[in-house]
Motif scaffolding. Structure first.
Motif, PDB file in Angstrom:
ATOM      1  N   GLU A   1       0.833  -1.210   0.000  1.00 37.07           N
ATOM      2  CA  GLU A   1       0.000   0.000   0.000  1.00 37.07           C
ATOM      3  C   GLU A   1       0.865   1.256   0.000  1.00 37.07           C
ATOM      4  OE1 GLU A   1      -0.188  -1.281   4.450  1.00 37.07           O
ATOM      5  OE2 GLU A   1      -0.338  -2.330   2.550  1.00 37.07           O
TER       6      GLU A   1
ATOM      7  N   ASP B   1       2.219   1.534  -3.659  1.00 33.09           N
ATOM      8  CA  ASP B   1       1.148   2.007  -4.546  1.00 33.09           C
ATOM      9  C   ASP B   1       0.893   3.502  -4.356  1.00 33.09           C
ATOM     10  OD1 ASP B   1       0.940  -0.624  -5.365  1.00 33.09           O
ATOM     11  OD2 ASP B   1      -0.971  -0.994  -4.361  1.00 33.09           O
ATOM     12  N   LYS B   2       0.896   3.939  -3.112  1.00 33.18           N
ATOM     13  CA  LYS B   2       0.658   5.350  -2.792  1.00 33.18           C
ATOM     14  C   LYS B   2       1.736   6.238  -3.405  1.00 33.18           C
ATOM     15  CE  LYS B   2       0.754   8.444   1.155  1.00 33.18           C
ATOM     16  NZ  LYS B   2       0.992   8.513   2.596  1.00 33.18           N
TER      17      LYS B   2
ATOM     18  N   LYS C   1       1.489   6.480  -7.262  1.00 34.06           N
ATOM     19  CA  LYS C   1       0.358   7.320  -7.694  1.00 34.06           C
ATOM     20  C   LYS C   1       0.603   8.800  -7.445  1.00 34.06           C
ATOM     21  CE  LYS C   1      -3.027   3.683  -7.311  1.00 34.06           C
ATOM     22  NZ  LYS C   1      -4.106   3.072  -6.547  1.00 34.06           N
ATOM     23  N   ASN C   2       1.417   9.128  -6.446  1.00 32.59           N
ATOM     24  CA  ASN C   2       1.645  10.526  -6.085  1.00 32.59           C
ATOM     25  C   ASN C   2       2.988  11.074  -6.529  1.00 32.59           C
ATOM     26  OD1 ASN C   2      -0.844  11.105  -4.624  1.00 32.59           O
ATOM     27  ND2 ASN C   2      -0.137   9.523  -3.238  1.00 32.59           N
TER      28      ASN C   2
END
Length: 184
Positions: A77, A80-81, A84-85
């Motif tokens: 997680e 993934d964070k 994406k950012n």
């Protein structure tokens, strides 16, 4: 344009990234299960899920200050964070923002993303691009204090593979089993 792919060793909870360090940092990380006082929280650090890209970067653990290769399993997680950012490390004309706005985003972001040509066993470019993520400030603190689940020193494995590779032995069957990583 070459296809971008994230290829990695991962399971339901973690994804493996690689980094290479000198003995002092690697020894401390293995002992603590995370990075310690010899690791700088005040500079950007780059994580790479591609084993062969890391081998290219560290010269199969032979480049100065990159003699130890660590396999670091981090929380999916978190990975993934940050993907994406992340802000691209290089501006291109096809971005949905102006160069000036991108420059502001780069200065304020804790995560940079870079897509470089993936490498084969001999360090030659392949037809797709692999991800590298540069983390700094709060992201590097979270990495050290929360995201790392396990650190393994894979230097002996790397050196053994490199020795076989130099002898002309096909090491492909012995490489980590990286699969295309699905971002949710």
């Amino acid at each position: 344009m070459k296809e971008k792919e994230i290829r990695a060793v991962y399971d339901q909870n973690t994804i493996r990234v690689y980094q290479a360090y000198p003995d002092m940092i690697a020894d401390e990380a293995i002992k603590l299960g995370t990075f310690g006082s010899h690791f700088s929280l005040n500079r950007m650090t780059w994580i790479k899920p591609s084993f062969l890209w890391m081998m290219y970067r560290c010269g199969w653990a032979e480049k100065e200050n990159q003699e130890r290769v660590l396999a670091i399993d981090i929380k999916r997680e978190a990975f993934d964070k940050i993907v994406k950012n992340a802000i691209p490390s290089t501006y291109t004309d096809d971005m949905d923002t102006s160069k000036e706005e991108w420059q502001k985003l780069v200065k304020s972001s804790d995560v940079r993303i870079q897509w470089d040509p993936e490498k084969d066993i001999e360090g030659r470019n392949l037809s797709y691009r692999s991800i590298q993520l540069g983390i700094r400030n709060n992201a590097v603190k979270e990495y050290v204090n929360d995201w790392i689940m396990q650190i393994e020193d894979i230097t002996p494995y790397v050196k053994e593979l490199n020795l076989s590779r130099r002898k002309g032995i096909d090491i492909t069957p012995f490489l980590p089993n990286e699969q295309v990583y699905p971002l949710l």
